[in-house]
Design a protein around this motif. Sequence first.
Motif, PDB file in Angstrom:
ATOM      1  N   MET A 183      -2.205 -14.150   8.100  1.00 12.90           N
ATOM      2  CA  MET A 183      -1.830 -13.417   6.821  1.00 12.90           C
ATOM      3  C   MET A 183      -2.783 -12.653   5.864  1.00 12.90           C
ATOM      4  O   MET A 183      -2.123 -11.596   5.314  1.00 12.90           O
ATOM      5  N   ARG A 184      -4.194 -12.777   6.227  1.00 15.52           N
ATOM      6  CA  ARG A 184      -5.190 -12.005   5.354  1.00 15.52           C
ATOM      7  C   ARG A 184      -4.582 -10.099   5.481  1.00 15.52           C
ATOM      8  O   ARG A 184      -4.836 -10.320   4.761  1.00 15.52           O
ATOM      9  N   LEU A 185      -4.720 -10.595   7.223  1.00 16.53           N
ATOM     10  CA  LEU A 185      -5.017  -9.129   7.529  1.00 16.53           C
ATOM     11  C   LEU A 185      -3.230  -8.704   8.170  1.00 16.53           C
ATOM     12  O   LEU A 185      -3.212  -7.373   7.425  1.00 16.53           O
ATOM     13  N   ILE A 186      -2.614  -9.267   7.984  1.00 22.41           N
ATOM     14  CA  ILE A 186      -1.084  -8.623   7.241  1.00 22.41           C
ATOM     15  C   ILE A 186      -1.058  -8.054   6.151  1.00 22.41           C
ATOM     16  O   ILE A 186      -0.635  -6.894   5.991  1.00 22.41           O
ATOM     17  N   ALA A 187      -1.462  -8.675   4.981  1.00 17.49           N
ATOM     18  CA  ALA A 187      -1.241  -9.176   3.176  1.00 17.49           C
ATOM     19  C   ALA A 187      -2.084  -7.181   3.370  1.00 17.49           C
ATOM     20  O   ALA A 187      -1.713  -6.146   2.638  1.00 17.49           O
ATOM     21  N   ARG A 188      -3.415  -7.155   4.238  1.00 19.60           N
ATOM     22  CA  ARG A 188      -4.363  -5.775   3.958  1.00 19.60           C
ATOM     23  C   ARG A 188      -3.766  -4.602   4.522  1.00 19.60           C
ATOM     24  O   ARG A 188      -4.072  -3.937   4.424  1.00 19.60           O
ATOM     25  N   GLY A 189      -2.356  -4.524   5.374  1.00 20.07           N
ATOM     26  CA  GLY A 189      -2.144  -3.730   6.137  1.00 20.07           C
ATOM     27  C   GLY A 189      -1.874  -2.911   6.901  1.00 20.07           C
ATOM     28  O   GLY A 189      -1.510  -1.841   7.580  1.00 20.07           O
ATOM     29  N   TYR A 190      -2.090  -4.498   7.758  1.00 21.87           N
ATOM     30  CA  TYR A 190      -2.642  -4.073   9.528  1.00 21.87           C
ATOM     31  C   TYR A 190      -1.699  -3.998  10.307  1.00 21.87           C
ATOM     32  O   TYR A 190      -0.598  -4.937   9.946  1.00 21.87           O
TER      33      TYR A 190
END
Length: 235
Positions: A183-190
């Motif tokens: 979730m955090r990586l996707i939310a950061r734009g990864y």
Amino acid sequence: MTGAGDEAEMTQTTTELDGPVSIVLVDDHEMFRSGVRAEMERHRDRVTVVGEGQDVETSVSAVMGSLPRVVLLDVHLPGGGGAEVIRRCEAAGLGSATRFLALSVSDAAEDVITVIRAGARGYVTKSISSEDLLSAIERVATGDAVFSPRLAGFVLDAFSGSIEVASIDEDLDRLSPREREVMRLIARGYAYKEVAKELFISVKTVETHVSNVLRKLQLSNRYELTRWATDRRLI
């Protein structure tokens, strides 16, 4: 770890070291543990690795079996996470001579606050340089608290009431530790491929985790997810 990523903010040392600091490495990624161990072995005059753990059970066993001065502790682990390792070790009678230093890819407020509340003496991210990590280990071993400036701010905000930790915990309780990482990586734009590479999992597994995250949080797409995480200061 990189050359100059996340220098730790440290306070004055309170006691002196009488030799190399014994450490236990706790991380569920074998490749990362191998890299840290190899780096630490280059500095045997300062640190010595006496054990390793890859999940809660093996980590508690390693810590209680070797009683190191410092435990380098990943936040997200199979079996309950880094905070659970601390709680179980303390329940098993671990003394205050052993201190925990969180070393994680995550710099999210919820992760920092959770592990500090459990009893960790510091929190640094995996972008920290080798020299700064060695210094952080030595400082924690002598009783200091070690944080990067950004992470220290999270702790201050939490205890001042600026961050509503209870509501964040309730939302995140719906997600597994791995889903939180994704979730955090996707939310950061990864991109999905970047997440897969970062977490050593397949793209298909990433897709499954993202689908589960959106469903559990009742969100429609990654843009809503980014806004959700940003509002809660998780990225």
